[in-house]
Design a protein around this motif. Structure first.
Motif, short mmCIF file in Angstrom:
data_model
loop_
_atom_site.label_atom_id
_atom_site.label_comp_id
_atom_site.label_asym_id
_atom_site.label_seq_id
_atom_site.Cartn_x
_atom_site.Cartn_y
_atom_site.Cartn_z
N LEU A 248 0.82 -1.21 0.00
CA LEU A 248 0.00 0.00 0.00
C LEU A 248 0.86 1.26 0.00
O LEU A 248 0.52 2.25 -0.66
CB LEU A 248 -0.94 -0.01 1.21
CG LEU A 248 -2.05 -1.08 1.15
CD1 LEU A 248 -2.77 -1.17 2.48
CD2 LEU A 248 -3.03 -0.79 0.02
N ALA A 249 1.97 1.23 0.71
CA ALA A 249 2.87 2.39 0.73
C ALA A 249 3.46 2.63 -0.66
O ALA A 249 3.61 3.79 -1.10
CB ALA A 249 3.99 2.16 1.75
N SER A 250 3.78 1.57 -1.37
CA SER A 250 4.35 1.72 -2.70
C SER A 250 3.32 2.28 -3.67
O SER A 250 3.61 3.20 -4.45
CB SER A 250 4.88 0.38 -3.21
OG SER A 250 5.43 0.50 -4.50
N VAL A 251 2.11 1.75 -3.63
CA VAL A 251 1.07 2.23 -4.54
C VAL A 251 0.68 3.67 -4.20
O VAL A 251 0.36 4.46 -5.09
CB VAL A 251 -0.15 1.28 -4.51
CG1 VAL A 251 -1.32 1.86 -5.30
CG2 VAL A 251 0.23 -0.09 -5.07
N ALA A 252 0.73 4.03 -2.93
CA ALA A 252 0.46 5.42 -2.55
C ALA A 252 1.48 6.36 -3.18
O ALA A 252 1.19 7.52 -3.49
CB ALA A 252 0.47 5.55 -1.03
N LYS A 253 2.70 5.86 -3.38
CA LYS A 253 3.77 6.66 -3.97
C LYS A 253 3.65 6.73 -5.50
O LYS A 253 3.82 7.79 -6.10
CB LYS A 253 5.13 6.09 -3.56
CG LYS A 253 6.32 6.82 -4.16
CD LYS A 253 7.63 6.37 -3.55
CE LYS A 253 7.87 4.89 -3.73
NZ LYS A 253 9.25 4.51 -3.33
N THR A 254 3.37 5.57 -6.13
CA THR A 254 3.40 5.51 -7.59
C THR A 254 2.04 5.73 -8.25
O THR A 254 1.98 6.20 -9.39
CB THR A 254 3.94 4.15 -8.06
OG1 THR A 254 3.01 3.11 -7.68
CG2 THR A 254 5.30 3.84 -7.44
N GLY A 255 0.98 5.33 -7.58
CA GLY A 255 -0.36 5.48 -8.14
C GLY A 255 -0.74 4.42 -9.15
O GLY A 255 -1.86 4.42 -9.68
N ARG A 256 0.15 3.48 -9.41
CA ARG A 256 -0.11 2.46 -10.43
C ARG A 256 0.49 1.13 -9.97
O ARG A 256 1.51 1.11 -9.28
CB ARG A 256 0.50 2.85 -11.79
CG ARG A 256 0.03 4.19 -12.32
CD ARG A 256 0.79 4.59 -13.57
NE ARG A 256 0.40 5.89 -14.06
CZ ARG A 256 0.94 7.05 -13.65
NH1 ARG A 256 1.92 7.03 -12.74
NH2 ARG A 256 0.52 8.19 -14.16
N CYS A 257 -0.11 0.02 -10.42
CA CYS A 257 0.38 -1.29 -9.99
C CYS A 257 0.18 -2.34 -11.08
O CYS A 257 -0.91 -2.44 -11.67
CB CYS A 257 -0.36 -1.73 -8.72
SG CYS A 257 0.26 -3.30 -8.04
N VAL A 258 1.23 -3.11 -11.32
CA VAL A 258 1.18 -4.29 -12.18
C VAL A 258 1.60 -5.49 -11.33
O VAL A 258 2.66 -5.46 -10.71
CB VAL A 258 2.12 -4.17 -13.39
CG1 VAL A 258 2.04 -5.43 -14.27
CG2 VAL A 258 1.79 -2.93 -14.21
N VAL A 259 0.76 -6.52 -11.31
CA VAL A 259 1.07 -7.74 -10.57
C VAL A 259 1.45 -8.82 -11.56
O VAL A 259 0.73 -9.04 -12.55
CB VAL A 259 -0.13 -8.21 -9.72
CG1 VAL A 259 0.29 -9.37 -8.82
CG2 VAL A 259 -0.69 -7.07 -8.89
N VAL A 260 2.57 -9.48 -11.31
CA VAL A 260 3.10 -10.47 -12.25
C VAL A 260 3.22 -11.82 -11.55
O VAL A 260 3.86 -11.92 -10.49
CB VAL A 260 4.50 -10.05 -12.77
CG1 VAL A 260 4.99 -11.05 -13.82
CG2 VAL A 260 4.46 -8.64 -13.34
N HIS A 261 2.58 -12.86 -12.10
CA HIS A 261 2.80 -14.21 -11.56
C HIS A 261 2.61 -15.25 -12.65
O HIS A 261 1.92 -15.03 -13.64
CB HIS A 261 1.91 -14.50 -10.35
CG HIS A 261 0.43 -14.48 -10.59
ND1 HIS A 261 -0.23 -15.43 -11.33
CD2 HIS A 261 -0.53 -13.63 -10.14
CE1 HIS A 261 -1.53 -15.19 -11.33
NE2 HIS A 261 -1.74 -14.08 -10.62
N GLU A 262 3.25 -16.38 -12.44
CA GLU A 262 3.27 -17.46 -13.42
C GLU A 262 2.00 -18.30 -13.38
O GLU A 262 1.65 -18.94 -14.37
CB GLU A 262 4.49 -18.35 -13.15
CG GLU A 262 4.83 -19.33 -14.23
CD GLU A 262 6.10 -20.09 -13.91
OE1 GLU A 262 6.07 -21.33 -13.92
OE2 GLU A 262 7.13 -19.44 -13.63
N ALA A 263 1.31 -18.33 -12.25
CA ALA A 263 0.11 -19.14 -12.10
C ALA A 263 -0.99 -18.66 -13.04
O ALA A 263 -0.97 -17.54 -13.54
CB ALA A 263 -0.38 -19.09 -10.66
N ALA A 264 -1.98 -19.54 -13.26
CA ALA A 264 -3.12 -19.18 -14.09
C ALA A 264 -3.79 -17.92 -13.57
O ALA A 264 -3.76 -17.62 -12.37
CB ALA A 264 -4.11 -20.35 -14.13
#
Length: 326
Positions: A248-264
């Motif tokens: 949450l602290a990171s998103v508060a700073k950047t305002g954007r989020c990409v989540v990356v994972h190998e699972a379906a």
């Protein structure tokens, strides 16, 4: 300080735990004489004896059940399941016994066991040897789920998992076993569980990942930097319970989020992160949350394996797309 591979750091941590604590027991199929299918336990039986590094029959249910029984009686077993696709017989023991023991006995007993298993695709193996079903495990209350992404974190997090009073499933990214090296001091120092690691600081977009896809995520961050997009990269490391504060602290700073994972994609752990940010960080967002994941299909055989896994190009494209907002 020596440079070691991720699998070598696992071996170092297991040896350190066996040496420091006589209650630590390593068990699994071929972990003793052969040193494990990936040689993560090579040399341990010769060093610590067959009573502490135990070759079991070919039964995942037996391995997980033995771990629960040993842990309930004060030992600290570390079981190995050869591939994540073979983990399903263990779910009964994990969901119905290991994760409930503290609650069931009102704190009289705990279950300090670790179940290790390689996970993920990328080594041209058959489908059952290439699974990434960590979200299924994260759904089990009372169970910790840990996924290292480097030799340094593998060493420290495995020691922490073995010393933890409750059950931990420790997922080791197969394609990173020998693909990366790091400087690991065999100091016996554990890293904290339940803490995310900020691998790269940035101001424009937060890239969140864990395990093997951290490699592509970090490469994507470098490519984005060439475009003037400053990406922050977070290694979640512990999926259950995960570090909400750092995210949450990171998103508060950047305002954007990409989540990356190998699972379906459907039901993947990335959806949990997106839900957290939507519930508690919505006012920070300048753009929709993006997910770059595997596909909703069985892991393909090796000819199509690379198309299944998140690539640097897919991560970069997702980040560029959401950076057009705001």
């Amino acid at each position: 300080m020596p440079e070691v591979t991720l699998v070598e750091s696992i071996n170092l941590a297991l040896a350190r735990a066996l040496e420091d604590d006589p209650n630590v027991i390593v068990l699994g199929e071929d972990v003793g004489i052969n040193g494990g299918v990936f040689r993560a336990t090579a040399g341990l039986q010769q060093r610590f004896g067959a009573e502490r590094v135990i070759d079991t029959p070919l039964s995942e249910l037996l391995i997980s059940g033995l771990c629960v029984g040993m842990a309930a009686q004060g030992l600290r077993p570390v079981g190995e399941i050869q591939f994540m696709g073979f983990l399903y017989p263990c779910i009964d023991q994990l969901a119905n016994h290991a994760s409930r023991l503290r609650n069931r006995t009102q704190g009289r007993l705990s279950c300090p066991m670790v179940l290790r298993t390689p996970c993920g695709a990328g080594i041209r193996a058959p489908e059952h040897h290439s699974e990434s079903t960590e979200a299924m495990l994260a759904q089990i209350p009372g169970l910790r789920v840990v996924v290292p992404s480097s030799p340094e974190r593998a060493y420290g997090l495995l020691l922490a998992a073995i010393r933890d009073p409750d059950p931990v499933v420790f997922l080791e990214p197969t394609r990173l076993y020998r693909a990366v090296k790091g400087q690991v001091a065999d100091s016996g120092e554990a890293l904290p569980l339940d803490v995310a690691f900020v691998l790269r600081e940035g101001r424009d977009v937060t890239l969140v990942s864990w395990g093997a896809t951290l490699k592509e995520t970090l490469m994507a961050a470098e490519e984005l930097a060439a475009d003037g997009i400053d990406a922050e990269v977070i290694d979640l490391a512990t999926l259950k319970p995960y570090d909400e504060r750092t995210l949450l602290a990171s998103v508060a700073k950047t305002g954007r989020c990409v989540v990356v994972h190998e699972a379906a994609r459907t039901g993947g752990f990335g959806a949990e992160i997106a839900a957290l940010i939507a519930e508690r960080g919505l006012t920070s967002l300048l753009a929709p949350i993006a997910r770059v994941t595997g596909y909703d299909t069985v892991i393909p055989l090796h000819r199509l394996e690379q198309y299944y896994m998140p690539s640097v190009g897919r991560i970069v494209a997702a980040a560029r797309r959401i950076c057009q907002f705001g």
